[in-house]
Design a protein around this motif. Structure first.
Motif, PDB file in Angstrom:
ATOM      1  N   GLU A   1     -33.293 -27.407  -4.932  1.00 33.39           N
ATOM      2  CA  GLU A   1     -33.447 -25.897  -5.071  1.00 33.39           C
ATOM      3  C   GLU A   1     -33.730 -25.557  -6.698  1.00 33.39           C
ATOM      4  OE1 GLU A   1     -35.273 -24.638  -2.495  1.00 33.39           O
ATOM      5  OE2 GLU A   1     -34.341 -26.366  -1.774  1.00 33.39           O
ATOM      6  N   ILE A   2     -32.842 -24.895  -7.169  1.00 31.47           N
ATOM      7  CA  ILE A   2     -33.034 -24.805  -8.658  1.00 31.47           C
ATOM      8  C   ILE A   2     -34.021 -25.578  -9.535  1.00 31.47           C
ATOM      9  CG2 ILE A   2     -31.708 -25.124 -11.112  1.00 31.47           C
ATOM     10  CD1 ILE A   2     -29.078 -24.081  -9.283  1.00 31.47           C
ATOM     11  N   ALA A   3     -33.840 -27.411  -9.232  1.00 28.69           N
ATOM     12  CA  ALA A   3     -34.842 -28.143  -9.715  1.00 28.69           C
ATOM     13  C   ALA A   3     -36.155 -27.486  -9.711  1.00 28.69           C
ATOM     14  CB  ALA A   3     -34.187 -29.087  -9.668  1.00 28.69           C
ATOM     15  N   LYS A   4     -36.813 -27.373  -8.476  1.00 24.85           N
ATOM     16  CA  LYS A   4     -37.836 -27.102  -8.014  1.00 24.85           C
ATOM     17  C   LYS A   4     -38.035 -25.762  -8.323  1.00 24.85           C
ATOM     18  CE  LYS A   4     -37.347 -28.952  -3.231  1.00 24.85           C
ATOM     19  NZ  LYS A   4     -36.981 -29.108  -1.995  1.00 24.85           N
ATOM     20  N   ILE A   5     -37.039 -24.754  -8.976  1.00 26.95           N
ATOM     21  CA  ILE A   5     -37.645 -23.164  -9.472  1.00 26.95           C
ATOM     22  C   ILE A   5     -38.145 -23.629 -10.966  1.00 26.95           C
ATOM     23  CG2 ILE A   5     -36.023 -21.308 -10.101  1.00 26.95           C
ATOM     24  CD1 ILE A   5     -35.057 -21.355  -7.008  1.00 26.95           C
ATOM     25  N   ALA A   6     -36.962 -24.748 -11.467  1.00 32.28           N
ATOM     26  CA  ALA A   6     -37.319 -24.299 -11.925  1.00 32.28           C
ATOM     27  C   ALA A   6     -38.719 -25.542 -12.694  1.00 32.28           C
ATOM     28  CB  ALA A   6     -36.141 -25.917 -13.112  1.00 32.28           C
ATOM     29  N   VAL A   7     -39.057 -26.764 -11.881  1.00 32.16           N
ATOM     30  CA  VAL A   7     -40.173 -27.003 -12.245  1.00 32.16           C
ATOM     31  C   VAL A   7     -42.052 -25.621 -11.907  1.00 32.16           C
ATOM     32  CG1 VAL A   7     -41.681 -28.826 -11.650  1.00 32.16           C
ATOM     33  CG2 VAL A   7     -39.521 -29.015 -11.984  1.00 32.16           C
ATOM     34  N   PHE A   8     -41.552 -25.639 -11.262  1.00 33.92           N
ATOM     35  CA  PHE A   8     -42.687 -24.855 -10.717  1.00 33.92           C
ATOM     36  C   PHE A   8     -42.873 -23.537 -11.444  1.00 33.92           C
ATOM     37  CE2 PHE A   8     -43.052 -27.373  -6.799  1.00 33.92           C
ATOM     38  CZ  PHE A   8     -44.020 -26.514  -6.420  1.00 33.92           C
ATOM     39  N   THR A   9     -41.358 -23.034 -12.092  1.00 32.72           N
ATOM     40  CA  THR A   9     -41.862 -21.893 -12.920  1.00 32.72           C
ATOM     41  C   THR A   9     -42.662 -22.336 -14.996  1.00 32.72           C
ATOM     42  OG1 THR A   9     -39.436 -20.815 -12.825  1.00 32.72           O
ATOM     43  CG2 THR A   9     -40.304 -20.999 -14.533  1.00 32.72           C
TER      44      THR A   9
ATOM     45  N   PRO B   1     -40.465 -29.372 -29.299  1.00 32.70           N
ATOM     46  CA  PRO B   1     -40.945 -28.756 -28.181  1.00 32.70           C
ATOM     47  C   PRO B   1     -41.166 -29.735 -27.009  1.00 32.70           C
ATOM     48  CG  PRO B   1     -42.169 -27.366 -29.813  1.00 32.70           C
ATOM     49  CD  PRO B   1     -41.101 -28.633 -30.725  1.00 32.70           C
ATOM     50  N   ILE B   2     -41.671 -30.424 -27.072  1.00 34.49           N
ATOM     51  CA  ILE B   2     -41.855 -31.413 -26.462  1.00 34.49           C
ATOM     52  C   ILE B   2     -40.568 -32.008 -26.377  1.00 34.49           C
ATOM     53  CG2 ILE B   2     -43.860 -33.562 -26.415  1.00 34.49           C
ATOM     54  CD1 ILE B   2     -44.920 -32.701 -28.156  1.00 34.49           C
ATOM     55  N   MET B   3     -39.855 -32.859 -27.405  1.00 37.40           N
ATOM     56  CA  MET B   3     -38.279 -33.207 -27.239  1.00 37.40           C
ATOM     57  C   MET B   3     -37.751 -32.403 -25.963  1.00 37.40           C
ATOM     58  SD  MET B   3     -39.627 -36.216 -27.956  1.00 37.40           S
ATOM     59  CE  MET B   3     -37.911 -37.000 -27.483  1.00 37.40           C
ATOM     60  N   HIS B   4     -37.779 -31.012 -26.394  1.00 35.46           N
ATOM     61  CA  HIS B   4     -36.787 -30.518 -25.466  1.00 35.46           C
ATOM     62  C   HIS B   4     -37.134 -30.273 -23.261  1.00 35.46           C
ATOM     63  CE1 HIS B   4     -35.349 -27.237 -29.226  1.00 35.46           C
ATOM     64  NE2 HIS B   4     -34.588 -28.763 -28.943  1.00 35.46           N
ATOM     65  N   LEU B   5     -38.841 -30.045 -23.872  1.00 35.79           N
ATOM     66  CA  LEU B   5     -39.223 -30.557 -22.504  1.00 35.79           C
ATOM     67  C   LEU B   5     -38.622 -31.629 -21.879  1.00 35.79           C
ATOM     68  CD1 LEU B   5     -41.024 -28.997 -20.150  1.00 35.79           C
ATOM     69  CD2 LEU B   5     -42.798 -30.405 -21.554  1.00 35.79           C
ATOM     70  N   VAL B   6     -38.949 -32.995 -22.361  1.00 39.88           N
ATOM     71  CA  VAL B   6     -39.032 -33.963 -22.006  1.00 39.88           C
ATOM     72  C   VAL B   6     -37.538 -34.267 -21.650  1.00 39.88           C
ATOM     73  CG1 VAL B   6     -39.212 -36.717 -22.032  1.00 39.88           C
ATOM     74  CG2 VAL B   6     -40.683 -35.166 -23.184  1.00 39.88           C
ATOM     75  N   ALA B   7     -36.358 -33.865 -22.636  1.00 41.13           N
ATOM     76  CA  ALA B   7     -35.177 -33.864 -22.120  1.00 41.13           C
ATOM     77  C   ALA B   7     -34.730 -33.108 -20.691  1.00 41.13           C
ATOM     78  CB  ALA B   7     -34.155 -33.122 -23.577  1.00 41.13           C
ATOM     79  N   LEU B   8     -35.145 -32.172 -20.937  1.00 44.44           N
ATOM     80  CA  LEU B   8     -35.376 -30.893 -19.787  1.00 44.44           C
ATOM     81  C   LEU B   8     -35.693 -32.071 -17.755  1.00 44.44           C
ATOM     82  CD1 LEU B   8     -34.144 -28.262 -17.560  1.00 44.44           C
ATOM     83  CD2 LEU B   8     -36.780 -27.388 -18.563  1.00 44.44           C
ATOM     84  N   ILE B   9     -36.579 -32.750 -18.167  1.00 54.16           N
ATOM     85  CA  ILE B   9     -37.224 -33.197 -17.544  1.00 54.16           C
ATOM     86  C   ILE B   9     -36.187 -34.195 -16.834  1.00 54.16           C
ATOM     87  CG2 ILE B   9     -38.890 -34.628 -16.970  1.00 54.16           C
ATOM     88  CD1 ILE B   9     -41.399 -33.070 -18.165  1.00 54.16           C
ATOM     89  N   LEU B  10     -36.009 -34.869 -17.389  1.00 57.37           N
ATOM     90  CA  LEU B  10     -35.339 -35.808 -18.026  1.00 57.37           C
ATOM     91  C   LEU B  10     -33.893 -35.735 -17.148  1.00 57.37           C
ATOM     92  CD1 LEU B  10     -35.596 -38.150 -21.164  1.00 57.37           C
ATOM     93  CD2 LEU B  10     -35.974 -38.918 -18.536  1.00 57.37           C
ATOM     94  N   ALA B  11     -32.877 -34.405 -17.459  1.00 59.53           N
ATOM     95  CA  ALA B  11     -31.801 -33.938 -17.333  1.00 59.53           C
ATOM     96  C   ALA B  11     -31.894 -34.195 -15.217  1.00 59.53           C
ATOM     97  CB  ALA B  11     -31.727 -33.304 -18.087  1.00 59.53           C
ATOM     98  N   LEU B  12     -32.992 -33.099 -15.168  1.00 63.91           N
ATOM     99  CA  LEU B  12     -33.217 -33.033 -14.261  1.00 63.91           C
ATOM    100  C   LEU B  12     -33.492 -33.693 -13.052  1.00 63.91           C
ATOM    101  CD1 LEU B  12     -35.502 -29.615 -14.250  1.00 63.91           C
ATOM    102  CD2 LEU B  12     -33.322 -29.256 -13.698  1.00 63.91           C
ATOM    103  N   SER B  13     -34.418 -34.838 -13.590  1.00 61.37           N
ATOM    104  CA  SER B  13     -34.856 -36.073 -13.013  1.00 61.37           C
ATOM    105  C   SER B  13     -32.940 -36.906 -11.959  1.00 61.37           C
ATOM    106  CB  SER B  13     -35.644 -36.859 -13.323  1.00 61.37           C
ATOM    107  OG  SER B  13     -34.823 -37.540 -14.484  1.00 61.37           O
ATOM    108  N   PHE B  14     -32.686 -36.586 -12.922  1.00 62.03           N
ATOM    109  CA  PHE B  14     -31.368 -37.510 -12.804  1.00 62.03           C
ATOM    110  C   PHE B  14     -30.204 -36.480 -12.537  1.00 62.03           C
ATOM    111  CE2 PHE B  14     -32.314 -40.178 -17.164  1.00 62.03           C
ATOM    112  CZ  PHE B  14     -32.925 -41.332 -16.369  1.00 62.03           C
ATOM    113  N   PHE B  15     -30.016 -35.407 -12.461  1.00 66.49           N
ATOM    114  CA  PHE B  15     -28.889 -34.326 -11.296  1.00 66.49           C
ATOM    115  C   PHE B  15     -29.893 -34.675  -9.812  1.00 66.49           C
ATOM    116  CE2 PHE B  15     -28.923 -30.248  -9.488  1.00 66.49           C
ATOM    117  CZ  PHE B  15     -27.566 -30.257  -9.125  1.00 66.49           C
ATOM    118  N   VAL B  16     -31.155 -34.270  -9.806  1.00 65.80           N
ATOM    119  CA  VAL B  16     -31.334 -34.694  -8.255  1.00 65.80           C
ATOM    120  C   VAL B  16     -31.295 -35.733  -7.332  1.00 65.80           C
ATOM    121  CG1 VAL B  16     -33.728 -34.320  -6.896  1.00 65.80           C
ATOM    122  CG2 VAL B  16     -33.103 -32.291  -9.192  1.00 65.80           C
ATOM    123  N   ALA B  17     -32.017 -36.823  -8.385  1.00 61.45           N
ATOM    124  CA  ALA B  17     -31.339 -38.511  -7.603  1.00 61.45           C
ATOM    125  C   ALA B  17     -30.034 -38.357  -7.432  1.00 61.45           C
ATOM    126  CB  ALA B  17     -31.832 -39.297  -8.743  1.00 61.45           C
TER     127      ALA B  17
END
Length: 306
Positions: free
Chosen positions: A2-10, A281-297
């Motif tokens: 749910e945290i990941a979903k909120i982060a992505v949709f935000t 800004p791009i690398m911070h966003l990419v890092a966040l997406i990768l972190a969320l993807s592995f966390f959710v998986a």
């Protein structure tokens, strides 16, 4: 999850809102009370200082939103919302006038669609391509930026890139194993460039990189450094794909990890034309997406992210 979903949709919501306000500002001519404008010099820059990081940021989220729309089996309401986000983020990428991401998106989007099904890919390409073409033809500044990609003789930015790529090639040729030294591009570029022209008018960015992340890495750290650099990012890409395939089909986790893999593809393609790996800004966003993807998986049953 749910945290990941909120982060992505935000991220989708706030970035789409910025793009919408920037378009409204362009149409109405309204000047915001603060010194920084979301629409500047004919392009959407958002809260960034230049249109290139804006284009990279928008395209990253556009790729992710399209992945969710195609691969996440969710309610019709959320599907419609994701489709709207995708269109706004794609529009923002185009209106950022970042040619690097014109090219990267033109390659990445068909790859995403082909991962779904050939029929959907064909429909998607035949629908999206005319829309983008119509937009390009109806907006002179977008049309001019798109066509300028092909102008290799008169467009200053293109000429500079080709020139710097030759300089980088000379550095690699002279120092193929370990390069000229880490962060030494700016110290050596004038010396190598003098072989071609002593009157070349360098842009400030030219003293930082070769407008190609791979040539810059190879020039500064040699083929050894380039192998390690590519090895890291390609291994990360392989890991996101492997993790996505281990997740349940249609799940949020699979869509997020597939999205992360396409985000990396978009980033790697953009690196051919720009130093996007050095844009925070791009690398911070990419890092966040990768972190969320592995966390959710990692929360998925029988899925290992190791």
């Amino acid at each position: 999850k749910e945290i990941a979903k909120i982060a992505v949709f935000t991220l989708f919501l706030t970035t789409s809102l910025v793009i919408f306000i920037a378009i409204f500002q362009d149409i109405t001519g309204i000047v915001l009370p603060n010194s920084h404008q979301l629409f500047s010099d004919g392009a959407i820059v958002g809260f960034f200082s230049h249109h290139l990081p804006a284009g990279g940021f928008f395209s990253t989220l556009a790729v992710l939103s399209v992945s969710f729309f195609l691969f996440w089996e969710t309610s019709s309401r959320l599907k419609t919302t994701l489709a709207l986000f995708s269109l706004i983020l794609l529009l923002g990428t185009v209106l950022s006038l970042s040619r690097t991401y014109f090219v990267s998106m033109a390659v990445t989007l068909p790859i995403i669609l082909l991962r779904k099904k050939f029929r959907i890919a064909f429909i998607g390409i035949t629908v999206i391509s005319p829309l983008i073409l119509l937009l390009s033809l109806s907006l002179p500044h977008v049309k001019g930026r798109a066509l300028s990609i092909l102008d290799l003789k008169k467009n200053p930015s293109n000429v500079e890139r080709l020139y710097l790529w030759r300089v980088a090639g000379d550095m690699i040729k002279d120092n193929p194993v370990v390069g000229v030294g880490f962060k030494q591009w700016g110290e050596r570029v004038s010396e190598y460039a003098a072989k071609y022209s002593s009157e070349w008018n360098f842009s400030e960015a030219s003293f930082h990189h070769a407008h190609d992340v791979y040539l810059t890495v190879a020039a500064e750290t040699g083929m050894v450094g380039l192998v390690f650099f590519l090895g890291f990012w390609l291994c990360l890409l392989f890991l996101t794909i492997r993790t996505a395939l281990a997740c349940r089909s249609g799940s949020f986790a699979r869509a997020l990890n597939l999205g992360a893999s396409y985000v990396l593809i978009n980033l790697l393609i953009g690196g051919v034309f720009e130093e996007n790996f050095g844009t925070l800004p791009i690398m911070h966003l990419v890092a966040l997406i990768l972190a969320l993807s592995f966390f959710v998986a990692g929360k998925e049953p029988e899925v290992s992210c190791g």
